[in-house]
Scaffold this motif. Structure first.
Motif, PDB file in Angstrom:
ATOM      1  N   PRO A  60       0.828  -1.212   0.000  1.00  0.00           N
ATOM      2  CA  PRO A  60       0.000   0.000   0.000  1.00  0.00           C
ATOM      3  C   PRO A  60       0.863   1.264   0.000  1.00  0.00           C
ATOM      4  N   MET A  61       0.201   2.409  -0.056  1.00  0.00           N
ATOM      5  CA  MET A  61       0.871   3.686   0.085  1.00  0.00           C
ATOM      6  C   MET A  61       1.365   3.812   1.521  1.00  0.00           C
ATOM      7  N   ASN A  62       2.501   4.437   1.699  1.00  0.00           N
ATOM      8  CA  ASN A  62       3.038   4.670   3.031  1.00  0.00           C
ATOM      9  C   ASN A  62       2.538   6.026   3.516  1.00  0.00           C
ATOM     10  N   PRO A  63       1.640   6.055   4.493  1.00  0.00           N
ATOM     11  CA  PRO A  63       1.060   7.324   4.933  1.00  0.00           C
ATOM     12  C   PRO A  63       2.069   8.282   5.566  1.00  0.00           C
ATOM     13  N   ASP A  64       3.238   7.778   5.937  1.00  0.00           N
ATOM     14  CA  ASP A  64       4.267   8.638   6.533  1.00  0.00           C
ATOM     15  C   ASP A  64       5.060   9.419   5.489  1.00  0.00           C
ATOM     16  N   TYR A  65       4.886   9.095   4.216  1.00  0.00           N
ATOM     17  CA  TYR A  65       5.639   9.749   3.144  1.00  0.00           C
ATOM     18  C   TYR A  65       4.693  10.225   2.054  1.00  0.00           C
ATOM     19  N   ARG A  66       4.019  11.309   2.300  1.00  0.00           N
ATOM     20  CA  ARG A  66       3.073  11.878   1.330  1.00  0.00           C
ATOM     21  C   ARG A  66       3.843  12.756   0.348  1.00  0.00           C
ATOM     22  N   GLU A  67       3.738  12.417  -0.938  1.00  0.00           N
ATOM     23  CA  GLU A  67       4.425  13.173  -1.986  1.00  0.00           C
ATOM     24  C   GLU A  67       3.502  13.335  -3.177  1.00  0.00           C
ATOM     25  N   SER A  68       3.538  14.503  -3.776  1.00  0.00           N
ATOM     26  CA  SER A  68       2.758  14.746  -4.986  1.00  0.00           C
ATOM     27  C   SER A  68       3.485  14.129  -6.174  1.00  0.00           C
ATOM     28  N   LYS A  69       2.797  14.058  -7.295  1.00  0.00           N
ATOM     29  CA  LYS A  69       3.438  13.549  -8.515  1.00  0.00           C
ATOM     30  C   LYS A  69       4.638  14.428  -8.872  1.00  0.00           C
ATOM     31  N   ALA A  70       4.515  15.749  -8.701  1.00  0.00           N
ATOM     32  CA  ALA A  70       5.625  16.660  -8.988  1.00  0.00           C
ATOM     33  C   ALA A  70       6.824  16.364  -8.081  1.00  0.00           C
ATOM     34  N   GLU A  71       6.559  16.070  -6.812  1.00  0.00           N
ATOM     35  CA  GLU A  71       7.649  15.741  -5.890  1.00  0.00           C
ATOM     36  C   GLU A  71       8.297  14.413  -6.267  1.00  0.00           C
TER      37      GLU A  71
END
Length: 84
Positions: A60-71
């Motif tokens: 799954p997605m790691n909720p501790d590392y939120r990054e946008s597509k640009a990031e």
């Protein structure tokens, strides 16, 4: 957002070779994803390859590392320039 591997991982070894950023490695119990290297395959593929091959759907997605597509794109470019 970086991905993560949960403890549902069966250590089947299929995800590690699929990662274009070499972000996946064997951990103490299950495989692990280095969030500093994970771009969700942005820059390489349209979808995360580890998720495509995982037979137990434990990435799954790691909720501790939120990054946008640009990031994620910036991270991809930084990782590629470091390889040069």
């Amino acid at each position: 957002m970086a991905l993560m591997i949960t403890d549902e991982c069966i250590n089947c070894d299929v995800c590690e070779p699929e990662c274009p950023n070499e972000a996946i490695s064997q951990g103490a119990e299950v495989y692990e994803i280095d969030p500093g290297k994970c771009t969700e395959c942005v820059g390489h593929y349209d979808t995360p390859q580890c998720r495509e091959v995982c037979p137990v759907d434990c990435i799954p997605m790691n909720p501790d590392y939120r990054e946008s597509k640009a990031e994620l794109e910036k991270k991809y470019k930084r990782l590629m320039s470091a390889k040069s």
